[in-house]
Design a protein around this motif. Sequence first.
Motif: not given
Length: 406
Positions: A95-102
């Motif tokens: 749900h946060l485009p361009k952000r990685t899970d890490n």
Amino acid sequence: MVKAPRCDKEGLKKGPWTVEEDQKLLAYVQEHGHGSWRSLPVKAGLQRCGKSCRLRWTNYLRPDIKRGKFSLPEEQTIIQLHALLGNRWSAIAKHLPKRTDNEIKNYWNTHLKKRLDKMGIDPVTHKPKANVFGLGTGQAKDAATLSHVAQWERARLEAEARWVRESKTIPTSNINPPPPYQCPPAARSIKNKEEISGRRPAAAARPPCLDVLKAWQGVVFDMFSAKGNSIKSPTSTLTFPETSPRLVPGAATHEKSTAAPGGYPADNDIIVTNNPDDHQTNNVEGSEWECFDKLNQVPQMMNQQVYQSSVAMHGMGSPATNFCDAYNDSAWFLENTCFAEANDKAPVMDELTHILARNPEDKKSSLGELENNNGSVDSAVQNTTSRYYWEMMSSQNLMMDSNMFN
DNA sequence: AAAGAAGACAACCGCAACTGC
DNA sequence: CGCAGTTGCGGTTGTCTTCTT
């Protein structure tokens, strides 16, 4: 016997990546694709294990990654989704485009978790911690603050629960376009099925209450920024009701307001009324009139959800009363919760203008374009776009479609 | 200015799920 | 169905930077 990791066994390099290594990996993937990560390091000339290469690529080198400070809307989304999903970072990251899970995980652990903790909210349960209500220790104000947090939190959770229920029961034909299957229980299975089938995922998990709050903040900020006012945060003092501009419904400044805590409105309070004739009876002059006029647009901007949340929190009153309550809660929320970043209105406004820019019928589609020669926003145009914005926000499609913020 | 503490973030590890044979 | 290899995920650790004393 525990098998030694391949990296250890083969004496491959570990630790921080060098610029040269990054360049090699980047060049290789861009030219050939990653293919098998296991075989990639040899082909790319890297003394790393495939797993390390994969992580470096997915968390750092991938071109579609946004780096840098998280915006206010992003923070809100993380907190909201964490309350719903827990430590399912990959699900949150979707749900946060361009952000990685890490990156999200790290940001949660180093920033957001601590902030919630300081507020007296359990970062695991997202509920106020019971032991922070110190009785007889001079913490009455904090206790009241936290009680308010708890109230909002409960309302939020109820809304979320309702939304989750509805998202399961509402025919998915209401979502545009209709997804071909319902959401199965295991997140991991969902993902892989989607990847295999190329199908659109089921309704995206974006609780509407977050959008409403965000939208509300956008409108409030807009009104105040246009006037040159600021919702200045006292940050650590937790004394919003006494120190910041507060909206008071109806009464003239020289009359006792039943809705104003403590009776008479304070000097920096702003009187709100639905009746333009009331202008004549209020001792509000000069610049305050501008804001006053803007606030008269509010009932049109105030959609059902904001109105109902206000009614739920404070009981039914006049539209002006419920508007004041909703505004004061929102401003309070901005100042006294983890969402508060003093003077950090830019992300909210960015998002507002971004959404307004999506209006296909309104050619004047950003606040910048709405400014007149004086640099102020034309009230009629603003009114139109604000109303449109609220209509957009209240429509189920946008509420449930995370692509709106992509 | 130096040393230690705290913060921030990248990277690693181990496990579980998935895939192909 | 079972197995080995691969991939994804979340928890944890290591390292570098910044802050504080």
